[in-house]
Design a protein around this motif. Structure first.
Motif: not given
Length: 670
Positions: A580-584
């Protein structure tokens, strides 16, 4: 004028020519690309060129963002300058200060001699001892300092084993070559000055030479063959130390600069990613270091004659006598250090405390002690700075109450474990500036949209299987860093690699970690790293020796990293899923969220009651879902993507903002 003379003159001023011509050569970038992306790429290319060619000192090149990012309108100075002393820099600084205290009191030398006395004096075991000691020390000290400290110890042991290096070189020559050298006036016989009191090392060496002269009944060919073997072992000793230092530096976050660049850029690109800290990195990288160190030892010992039958059993011959002399030298050097004094004991205690506290703060696989404090407030940098601050006031002599009541006791000045003067001399401030330049570059790439623009052009790489991509990335950066600083290399490529991972929906850590580790695997050339240069300066190693050894070391390193990423790394960091933390964050979408008309807010506010949140959900879906959908790569599963969207922190933040605007609109309407 001859062409060779012209080339020599051009080479004399090649750095000045690079400084003048590079800005002109890349000037078209400003006009052929989108405005902000083109300007940012122009600065990045300039910095990359200056770093790779060292046309300017690395630290000066690192300060170019302060000059060009504000003047070209890429990033204001208020955002550029703070990048030069982020939290990551404080962690690095604390590691350097701890290292300088260890060097100040000679604890590293005590550790080295103790390890060598344990492993034994057979060439293969000594090479292993050298590699273990160098790798352990480089986890905490700089790779360069470790190599500079270990090489004199290695040379002393080798001289006790094989005698003087120049004599050994003469013995390696064939009898015909030796006769030719004598005829030409280059005799190996040396003139000595008046005798002086010899050192113990000289006594041991002389005893060995006398025994050899008395009992040596070998032919010239046998003597030459044995000398060539000894020279080969000597090369193995010299080459294993810088290699082990480079490998050991990857095991801790503070061991080498690229590891800290990774942390800094993760915090810049993915603020919600908290998977990498000192403890979790050590848990991943230490087994990798041990694996690669073992493979490297087997290769170096095999290549340089250490792996033979003598490894398994003892044999009473001249080699055995030389090994006995070497062991005596190691034991005597350790004895001269005396018992562990108060200062060394105190440094050892704080060093262990430093490592344990950093490792246990938040190791991820168990609950760390950071839960005792407010979440997100205590970091690795805080831990490191607290411990090293104690060194500046903790006494170096054992405190005694008797001193206060004894009028005749000497009133010696109070001496702490570490003085600021010593720390200031030991800290490589140029590396701290280099880290800052890297963070400033990463910030500009993100803010200008350059990283996203480059990522868009890397889309064809999505066809490459991720496991193969890991090997390609590691191999490419390991080769590139042979010709450029490892810090500069990771600064240049890490933003591109992060954007590539986002574009093909792969966990960014799956690409960024091997890239970071691969940057430290520079083994093939003397100019690749300062440790390589120090070893090469001994005069015995040749470039072909380093290339022959280094190319296999690089292959072993790539395979080791690939194995680590696809086994315990996969489980530790959950690399098989896209996090989730990598969703731009789509900045256009966020701009839309803040530009919803007031009338719409007032309309939502008038609805009121328990339906308000559901209505907000509906409006948000209509406004933002389509804009964000393209980044999830859910292969047309719209419903699933929408559910994923509603669970993201981005969505929740927008929802909270709209609800707040609704309330404000209600107040305005009333």
């Amino acid at each position: 004028m001859e062409l060779s003379v012209v080339f020599k003159k051009l080479w004399c001023v090649h750095k000045q020519l690079i400084l003048l011509l590079t800005p002109l050569v890349f000037l078209p970038l400003l006009f052929t690309l989108p405005e902000k992306e083109g300007k940012c790429l122009y600065v990045v290319v300039l910095m990359a060129t200056f770093w790779c060619t060292e046309a300017l000192p690395l630290a000066i090149t690192a300060m170019i963002p302060v000059c060009l990012f504000p003047t070209l309108g890429i990033l204001p100075s208020i955002k550029v300058c703070p990048q030069y002393f982020l939290e990551t820099n404080f962690l690095f600084l604390s590691g350097l200060v701890m290292a300088s205290s260890i060097e100040e009191w000679g604890l590293h030398r005590r550790i080295a001699l103790k390890v060598l006395s344990i492993v034994g004096v057979k060439p293969a075991w000594l090479i292993l001892g050298m590699m273990l000691t160098s790798s352990f020390l480089s986890m905490w000290l700089s790779n360069t300092a470790t190599t500079a400290m270990m090489l004199p110890i290695a040379n002393a042991i080798l001289e006790s084993l094989f005698g003087d290096l120049e004599t050994l070189k003469q013995k390696c020559k064939s009898p015909k070559e030796h006769e030719t050298a004598v005829i030409n006036g280059h005799s190996s016989v040396k003139l000595h000055s008046l005798p002086s009191v010899p050192s113990e090392k000289q006594i041991l060496a002389m005893e060995g030479m006398e025994e050899e002269e008395e009992m040596d009944l070998r032919t010239a060919e046998e003597i030459q063959s044995e000398a060539q073997y000894q020279q080969k072992v000597w090369k193995g000793f010299l080459i294993c130390i810088p290699y082990a230092a480079s490998i050991g530096g990857t095991a801790t976050l503070t061991g080498t600069a690229p590891n800290l660049i990774l942390i800094g850029q993760l915090k810049s690109y993915f603020p919600d990613c908290d998977l990498i800290n000192f403890g979790s990195w050590f848990a991943f990288a230490f087994p990798l270091m041990v694996l690669f160190l073992f493979l490297g030892w087997v290769w170096i010992a095999f290549l340089y004659g250490g792996l033979n039958s003598r490894l398994c059993y003892s044999k009473q011959d001249q080699r055995a006598k030389a090994e006995a002399r070497a062991k005596a030298l190691i034991i005597e050097d350790y004895r001269k250090l005396g018992p562990l004094n108060f200062a060394e004991g105190a440094i050892a205690f704080f060093f262990v405390l430093f490592a344990v506290l950093l490792f246990t703060r938040d190791p991820k696989f168990v609950t760390g002690w950071s839960v005792l404090f407010k979440k997100g407030y205590v970091s690795d940098a805080v831990t490191g700075v607290i411990i090293v601050s104690i060194l500046f006031f903790f006494p170096s002599q054992k405190p005694s109450l008797k001193w206060w009541f004894d009028p005749e006791a000497p009133n010696a000045p109070y001496v702490p474990l570490l003085s600021w003067k010593k720390a200031q001399e030991s800290v490589p401030w140029n590396i701290i500036l280099l880290l800052g330049g890297g963070f400033a570059m990463a910030k500009a790439c993100e803010e200008s949209g350059l990283a996203a623009w480059i990522g868009g052009h890397l889309q064809p790489l999505a066809e490459v299987p991720p496991a193969a991509a890991v090997m390609l990335i590691t191999a490419f950066l390991a080769c590139f860093t042979e010709f450029a600083s490892n810090t500069a290399t990771i600064i240049i490529f890490l933003p591109v690699i992060a954007e590539l991972a986002i574009r093909i929906s792969v966990n960014p850590l799956y690409f960024m970690i091997p890239a970071t580790v691969g940057c430290s695997y520079a083994f093939m050339l003397p100019v690749s790293t300062p440790p390589n240069s120090i070893a090469f300066a001994s005069g015995l190693l040749m470039v072909k020796d380093m290339v022959k050894t280094g190319i296999i070391m690089n292959i072993l390193g790539v395979l080791s990293v690939s194995l680590a990423m696809n086994t315990w790394g996969l489980a530790m960091f959950n690399l098989s899923t896209y996090p989730e933390w990598a969703h731009p964050i789509n900045k256009t979408t966020l701009a839309l969220a803040t530009s919803v008309p007031l009338s719409s807010m007032q309309h939502l506010a008038r609805i009121g009651g328990k339906d308000l949140k559901d209505r907000v959900h509906k409006v948000l879906d209509q406004l933002f879902s389509n804009a964000l959908m393209s980044h999830f790569s859910m292969k047309g599963k719209r419903k699933k993507a929408k559910m994923s969207l509603q669970n993201t922190k981005i969505y929740q933040a927008i929802q909270d903002a709209v609800l707040k605007l609704c309330k404000e609109a209600t107040e305005d309407a009333v």
